[in-house]
Each structure stands twice: as C-alpha cells, then as structure tokens.
Design an enzyme around this catalytic site. Sequence first.
Site, PDB file in Angstrom:
ATOM      1  N   LYS A 188       0.851  -1.210   0.000  1.00  0.00           N
ATOM      2  CA  LYS A 188       0.000   0.000   0.000  1.00  0.00           C
ATOM      3  C   LYS A 188       0.877   1.246   0.000  1.00  0.00           C
ATOM      4  CE  LYS A 188      -3.804  -2.175   2.399  1.00  0.00           C
ATOM      5  NZ  LYS A 188      -4.261  -2.624   3.700  1.00  0.00           N
ATOM      6  N   ASP A 230     -11.599   2.854   3.870  1.00  0.00           N
ATOM      7  CA  ASP A 230     -12.009   1.448   3.852  1.00  0.00           C
ATOM      8  C   ASP A 230     -13.526   1.317   3.704  1.00  0.00           C
ATOM      9  OD1 ASP A 230     -10.150  -0.654   4.014  1.00  0.00           O
ATOM     10  OD2 ASP A 230      -9.681  -0.196   6.104  1.00  0.00           O
ATOM     11  N   GLN A 260      -5.205  -1.385   9.551  1.00  0.00           N
ATOM     12  CA  GLN A 260      -5.148  -2.740   9.007  1.00  0.00           C
ATOM     13  C   GLN A 260      -5.806  -3.737   9.964  1.00  0.00           C
ATOM     14  OE1 GLN A 260      -3.975  -3.516   5.938  1.00  0.00           O
ATOM     15  NE2 GLN A 260      -4.345  -5.701   6.205  1.00  0.00           N
TER      16      GLN A 260
HETATM   17  N1  GUN Z   1      -7.509  -6.780   6.155  1.00  0.00           N
HETATM   18  C1  GUN Z   1      -7.845  -7.537   5.086  1.00  0.00           C
HETATM   19  N2  GUN Z   1      -8.475  -6.795   4.146  1.00  0.00           N
HETATM   20  C2  GUN Z   1      -8.534  -5.549   4.648  1.00  0.00           C
HETATM   21  C3  GUN Z   1      -9.067  -4.335   4.137  1.00  0.00           C
HETATM   22  O1  GUN Z   1      -9.634  -4.251   3.042  1.00  0.00           O
HETATM   23  N3  GUN Z   1      -8.941  -3.238   4.960  1.00  0.00           N
HETATM   24  C4  GUN Z   1      -8.337  -3.308   6.183  1.00  0.00           C
HETATM   25  N4  GUN Z   1      -8.282  -2.189   6.900  1.00  0.00           N
HETATM   26  N5  GUN Z   1      -7.838  -4.422   6.677  1.00  0.00           N
HETATM   27  C5  GUN Z   1      -7.927  -5.532   5.907  1.00  0.00           C
END
Ligand code: GUN
Length: 313
Positions: A72, A139, A116
């Site tokens: 990311k 998100d 996350q």
């Molecule tokens: N963990 C797995 N997929 C995601 C996601 O799309 N966003 C976040 N914040 N954590 C994750």
Amino acid sequence: MRQALFIPMTEAASVPSSPAAALIDGKAFAATLRQRLAEQVAVLRTEHGIMPGLAVVLVGEDPASQVYVRNKGRQTLECGMNSFEHKLDAGTSEADLLGLIGRLNSDPQVHGILVQLPLPAHMDANKVINAIDPTKDVDGFHILNVGLLGTGQKAMVPCTPLGCLMLLRDRLGKLEGLSAVVVGRSNIVGKPMAQLLLGDGCTVTIAHSRTQDLASVVRQADIVVVAVGRPEMVRGEWIKPGATVIDVGINRVERDGQNKLVGDVHFDSAAAVAGALTPVPGGVGPMTIACLLANTLTACCRNHGLPEAGLAA
Ligand code: GUN
C-alpha cells in the site's frame, strides 16, 4: 450508485489453455486505474497545490498484514500521494490507538485513514473503526458509510467490492436485471458487495458456508462473487454456463510439495464453463489497493470541495 472513477478497459484477453472462459485481467485493469489516478493527483498538485495523503496504521507483526501495508505504501507513493505509515507494537493499548486516530482525524495532510485488520484480540475493532472520521474512512467500514451505502447514498465504498464491481461493469456493461449470487457474508466483502450489486439493479442472493444446497443456488446466477476463504470450494459443475465469476479468495496451499496461491473457485473446472473468470493471483487482488488509492483521492477532493472526477479535464 455508479462510481465516478469507473474506467472502461479494452476487451478481456482469452485464456489460451481453457476452452470457454475469458480471463478478467485485474492486474492490467488496476495498473490502468493507478495510472489515471496518478494523472489526476498531478493535476491536483499543480493546479490546486494539494497533495492527497493516506495514513496506514498497522498494529503488531502479522506477516501477511506487513506485506499488504508495504505494498500500500509503495503504490501510494508511486501514485504521487503522501504515505504515512504508523507501525505500533502488538501490545499497544486501545486508548493509545484511539489517540493516534484522533490525531490523524485532525491532521489536514491526511485525507484517508486505514487501520489494518485484524487487530490484536485485546482491541474492539468496531470501536476503533468507528473512531475514524467517516470522511477519511477510505475502507468504508465506519458505521455511517455502511449505512450510506445500504441506503443508496454517497458513501466511501469498501475497496475490494468496489474493485469487483468495476471489473463486472467493464466485462458486462449494465448489470441491471442480472441474477447475482455473493458467496460470503463478511463486512469487508460479502455484505457491501451485495449492496453494490443491488444498487446496480441485480437480483441478489447472499449465500454462505451454511447455505443449503449451495451448488444449486450458485447455478442460478449470471454473476457469482466468491469470498468465503475456502480453497477451490466453488467447482465448475456449480456454475451456470456463460456466467461471470469473480474470485476474491487468496489461499496459500501445499500442492505437489510446492506452496501455491489458489482462489475460492476451482479455476480449471470453472474456466471450462464460465463466460469469464478472474484468476488468482492477478484478478481481484490488485484491484483492492488501486481502489484504496481511488478512495483516498475521492476523500481528498470531497475534503477540499473539488469535483471528484474529471480533474484532468
Ligand atoms: N484486512 C484484510 N483486508 C482488509 C481491508 O480491506 N482493509 C483493512 N483495513 N484491513 C484488511
């Protein structure tokens, strides 16, 4: 609700060794999307002096999460945006994490915040997510954004379902009237995916691991989106001939003494029946980060009262 950042692609390439299905190339689609975003970010910087910024918070040392967070950060920078990484010890208190979120909420350089998941067991994930300013919730997990999406209002849309929707629209054009089955009922993928398909006029069924006769439910569908986290569970025999199949699963399995990535769909049998299919890897996976960057740009534009699309025009 159609997204402003929908980008049409060229024809999907055929799978050379599979008799029926076309391959939906999410990797190429995501690369094009990131390129368009980078162009829009450049315009934002030169014409408005604004630099979009994404803050990613990682608590603990989960290896898969570390890889996602690294990717990311790299792609955020490549897109020309600011990337702020906050790596916290697994033993960090919930109060300290909430304190950091509070600071990010009021930081004008930060337009998007992602915490996350999963979080360590001593933290209440809902409390943490709902502490994020909903306008910075890239998100789309904050309860306000969940409600806005569910009522067809302008929301931040969760990245993986948004990526799936883009691939489906690109492949099929209008989705109105099509029958869609979403296999999986998670808050991250299954439920928002169903809302998005409903918003596009599909007749939607949410199935899951407890659904009776799952095979015959899946067989009704023109569109199948699978996000159950079970390696190769959906077989070709379950699929209506010509259906479009989106495989969200990423599972690591041992095969012939080798470590291999497979989806929730059994690729070879599905490819013999489906009209089009996403591969794993190279299908939905790359779309998630590209959509995260798109959401960050959207959040930045909304924050500054600028139009969300057509910045380059
Ligand atoms: N963990 C797995 N997929 C995601 C996601 O799309 N966003 C976040 N914040 N954590 C994750």
